[in-house]
Design an enzyme around this catalytic site. Structure first.
Site, PDB file in Angstrom:
ATOM      1  N   GLU A 165      31.215  32.040  33.598  1.00 45.17           N
ATOM      2  CA  GLU A 165      29.292  32.725  33.123  1.00 45.17           C
ATOM      3  C   GLU A 165      29.120  32.657  35.094  1.00 45.17           C
ATOM      4  O   GLU A 165      27.965  31.422  34.955  1.00 45.17           O
ATOM      5  CB  GLU A 165      28.540  31.985  32.873  1.00 45.17           C
ATOM      6  CG  GLU A 165      29.494  29.929  32.359  1.00 45.17           C
ATOM      7  CD  GLU A 165      28.448  28.761  33.131  1.00 45.17           C
ATOM      8  OE1 GLU A 165      28.023  29.385  33.690  1.00 45.17           O
ATOM      9  OE2 GLU A 165      29.124  27.805  32.870  1.00 45.17           O
TER      10      GLU A 165
ATOM     11  N   HIS B  34      34.705  26.860  37.243  1.00 45.21           N
ATOM     12  CA  HIS B  34      33.882  27.355  38.217  1.00 45.21           C
ATOM     13  C   HIS B  34      34.012  27.069  39.512  1.00 45.21           C
ATOM     14  O   HIS B  34      35.048  26.408  39.513  1.00 45.21           O
ATOM     15  CB  HIS B  34      32.950  26.189  38.304  1.00 45.21           C
ATOM     16  CG  HIS B  34      31.740  26.638  36.752  1.00 45.21           C
ATOM     17  ND1 HIS B  34      30.903  27.227  36.853  1.00 45.21           N
ATOM     18  CD2 HIS B  34      31.979  25.101  35.668  1.00 45.21           C
ATOM     19  CE1 HIS B  34      30.825  26.974  35.016  1.00 45.21           C
ATOM     20  NE2 HIS B  34      31.073  25.471  34.918  1.00 45.21           N
TER      21      HIS B  34
END
Length: 414
Positions: free
Chosen positions: A367, A329
């Protein structure tokens, strides 16, 4: 094959953050001198000198009339591409010849960053040749005879270099490997020994390999100079007890822009609790990234098998999460450090860290929330596959999958 050349010097710092390297075209003779035929460079001359901290360590000499095949064996002869062979001339024979060779190759790859293969020649009886071949940094050309008297042609491969082949321990982009941190022990292991572990937490209930210990908070885990930006990038295991780290993280999470994507706004107590949960969780590591020592953003890298995401993307998503696959991330906190090139450099470096810290990692997934402006940026600046939208408990996301082979072939390391 088109070879890129430059008429100006290219300067960068090594991963240790202190040593400076410059590669530049060889200097022409002064007008008052009568250059010899051997030393006078023509307009097409592309010999380059390599300097370490202003000291000449090597020269790349090229003879445009000597070319060799660089296309792989499966390519038809009439379609094969050729390139000029370069010869590395070290300035002096020292105990650190291998180190100077690697530095010179690093400079060469930054100079010709759009190439996949660079042919070089090296004496077959040289210890440098043994170093190049045994470490995988170079491979003997299958198209040239190995002449023990005249030397042999070697092929440098872009993907081998950026995977760390032949890298001196003190100059690795990966700056910390706790499993190899005890002097004299374990450094021969290319990866943490595989043994089974188990996690039961929230949506996670799975067996997986035991993960290595994380470096201590505050440890630099990755370091690389970004030529296109002109600054040095470092990834550091965030230290919540460091006021500089914590205040930057809290300020970023409380900003409207970051909160729109991460939704972690709150008081210091909330931020401290989150970072502590990250610190004690063996499957994930929080990072703060810095440009020339200035905090710029936050990232997380983790092992995908035991992450909450795994159980929601294991079916109908077109991917298989392997035992050593990872995920990441990214949060760019400072406004002045936003922008496509900087994002590309940070994202590439974070993925690079993942692939370097375990050579068994074949895939790094991400994601991000589907409506974030970073989604098209990720699709543009990383050679990863956009799989599909997926519904996670806390967000609707876009699933990306970056494959190891494609990353080292197409990743932008300049």
């Amino acid at each position: 094959m088109t070879t890129t050349t430059t008429t100006t010097a290219l300067t960068f710092t090594l991963p240790d953050g202190t040593s400076t390297v410059t590669i530049r075209p060889t200097q022409k003779a002064a007008p008052s001198e009568e250059p010899s035929q051997d030393t006078a460079p023509s307009k097409k001359d592309s010999n380059h000198e390599v300097y370490l901290n202003d000291h000449l360590i090597a020269t790349w000499v090229i003879d445009p009339s000597v070319k060799t095949r660089v296309s792989p064996a499966q390519v038809l002869d009439e379609r094969a591409e050729f390139d000029s062979v370069r010869h590395l001339v070290l300035s002096s024979r020292r105990s650190n010849d291998n180190g100077h060779t690697w530095i010179s190759i690093y400079a060469l790859w930054l100079l010709h960053h759009d190439l996949d293969v660079i042919p070089i020649s090296s004496p077959s009886n040289s210890a440098v040749t043994t170093y190049l071949i045994n470490t995988g940094l170079a491979a003997p050309s299958p198209f040239e005879p190995a002449d023990t008297d005249a030397g042999r042609t070697l092929l440098l491969a872009r993907e081998a270099f950026w995977q760390g082949a032949g890298t001196p321990d003190n100059l690795s982009w990966l700056r910390s490997r706790p499993e190899a941190s005890i002097p004299g022990f374990n450094s021969h292991l290319g990866a943490f020994a595989s043994q089974m572990s188990f996690t039961r937490r929230g949506n996670v209930c799975t067996t997986h390999p035991l993960r290595p210990q994380k470096p201590a908070p505050g440890t630099v885990v990755y370091s690389r100079y970004i030529v296109e930006v002109g600054q040095h990038l470092q990834l550091v295991h965030i230290d919540a007890s460091n006021p500089v780290h914590f205040s930057a993280y809290a300020r970023w999470q409380n900003s409207d822009r970051v909160n729109h994507g991460w939704r972690e706004r709150g008081p210091d107590e909330k931020h401290a609790a989150y970072l502590e949960s990250q610190r004690i969780d063996p499957h994930t590591m929080s990072l703060i990234f810095l440009w020339d020592g200035e905090p710029a953003g936050y990232s997380e890298v983790g092992w995908a098998k035991e992450d909450n995401t795994a159980c929601f993307v294991s079916s109908n998503c077109g991917i298989h999460i392997g035992e050593f696959d990872q995920l990441s991330h990214i949060l760019v906190g400072e406004e002045k450090f936003r922008g496509g090139k900087r994002y590309q450099a940070v994202a590439t470096s974070i993925k690079h860290l993942c692939f370097l810290r375990d050579p068994r990692t074949t895939q790094v997934i991400a994601e991000p929330r589907f409506d974030l402006p970073s989604v098209p940026i990720q699709a543009r600046f990383l050679p990863q596959e956009r799989k599909k939208r997926v519904q996670l408990p806390h967000k609707q996301a876009v699933l990306f999958a970056l494959q190891r082979e494609r990353f080292f072939q197409e990743g932008h390391f300049y």
